[in-house]
Scaffold this active site. Structure first.
Site, PDB file in Angstrom:
ATOM      1  CG  ASP A  46      -4.904  -1.356  52.121  1.00  0.00           C
ATOM      2  OD1 ASP A  46      -3.972  -2.167  52.001  1.00  0.00           O
ATOM      3  OD2 ASP A  46      -6.102  -1.683  52.008  1.00  0.00           O
ATOM      4  CG  HIS A 109      -8.853  -8.059  47.422  1.00  0.00           C
ATOM      5  ND1 HIS A 109      -9.082  -6.834  46.840  1.00  0.00           N
ATOM      6  CD2 HIS A 109      -9.333  -7.932  48.685  1.00  0.00           C
ATOM      7  CE1 HIS A 109      -9.667  -6.022  47.716  1.00  0.00           C
ATOM      8  NE2 HIS A 109      -9.828  -6.672  48.841  1.00  0.00           N
TER       9      HIS A 109
END
Ligand code: NAP
Length: 273
Positions: A46, A109
């Site tokens: 990630d 994000h």
């Protein structure tokens, strides 16, 4: 090691554990962590533009001679790169740094005010072009997800949010799972801020001959979430993977649910317009 997979709403599958890569900015430290993770059976990583380590990830995949199709790679569009064109252009730079021609999962994000709609449209284009197999969001509240229903052609495959025993967000999980959105739990160890001294965690850990961190992670797995523990310590990277060989019972789960106390360790998107 067979890592459990969750099915996403676009038909792709996602491994239920990843190595989190936030704050791994030193190349030597990155390489040590990556190699330990590969050794320990991790296939899912990630990253994010904001983490400034996509280039280390790309180089590590090459250095270890790994097959691209055996990996699940996530990156995220940084807040400063929102906007239709900037999202697309910054993503091309991400692919270059990663030395890849696609990512498995591309996320926005944060629900950046005023720009998230056009940025999502860019992600839809990137998915249609095959450059991102799955697309999703991060730090979205129910309100931000409901707003997406008005403009999104593609429902996000995942929502990556802060989630751990001290911040359980049951309504958000119910909304996402009810709408076919996989929830990824970030900071699953509460950023190492609160678990070590908790007596409930210690007693459940002792009962199962596990560590408090493994109990924190196992709790999230049993809620059908993807977990993203970060560590640069090889022994902890291995420890965090040893969470598929035991099960918390109903009494454990009930006791752990009582630890919820709205503890935010990073961003709080609650009031983002
Ligand atoms: P975390 O995984 O909850 O905690 C990491 C901390 O726990 C580090 O200090 C680590 O130390 C320590 N640790 C790891 N395993 C441990 C163990 N078994 N026992 C004791 N301590 C342990 O926190 P996080 O980094 O905030 O979150 C994890 C990942 O979620 C990030 O790396 C990132 O990929 C993602 N994330 C996403 C967002 C977003 O906005 N989308 C925000 C935050 C995080 P060492 O490294 O020193 O071993």
């Amino acid at each position: 090691m067979n890592i459990p997979m969750l099915k996403m709403n676009d038909g792709h599958e996602i491994p239920q554990i990843a190595l989190g890569l936030w704050q791994v900015r030193n190349e030597a430290e990155f390489n040590t962590a990556f190699d330990a993770a590969v050794q320990g059976g991790y296939t899912h990583f990630d990253s994010a533009q904001y983490y400034q380590n996509e280039q280390f990830l790309g180089a590590s995949v090459k250095r270890n001679n790994l097959n691209r199709e055996d990996l699940f790679i996530t990156t995220k569009i940084a807040n400063d790169n929102f906007g239709f064109e900037s999202t697309k252009q910054s993503f091309e730079e991400s692919l270059q740094k990663l030395q890849m021609d696609y990512v498995d999962l591309l996320l926005l994000h944060f629900p950046v005010t005023g720009l998230r709609r056009e940025s999502w449209q860019a992600l839809e284009e990137l998915q249609a072009a095959g450059k991102a197999k799955s697309i999703g969001v991060s730090n979205y509240t129910v309100r931000h997800l409901e707003e997406m229903q008005k403009y999104a052609k593609v429902t996000p495959a995942v929502n990556q949010v802060e989630l751990h025993v001290f911040l359980q967000q049951p309504e958000l999980i119910a909304y996402c799972q009810g709408n076919g959105i996989v929830v990824e739990a970030y900071s699953p160890l509460a950023h190492a801020k609160a678990g070590a001294d908790d007596p409930v965690l210690s007693s459940i850990a002792e009962k199962h001959h596990k560590t408090y961190a493994q109990v924190m992670l196992r709790f999230l797995l049993q809620l059908n979430l993807v977990i993203l523990p970060k560590s640069v310590t090889p022994s902890r990277i291995a420890e965090n993977m040893q969470v598929f060989d035991f099960e918390l019972d109903t009494a454990d789960m009930t006791a752990l649910k009582q630890l919820d106390r709205n503890l935010r360790t990073t961003w709080d998107p609650t009031n983002v317009e």
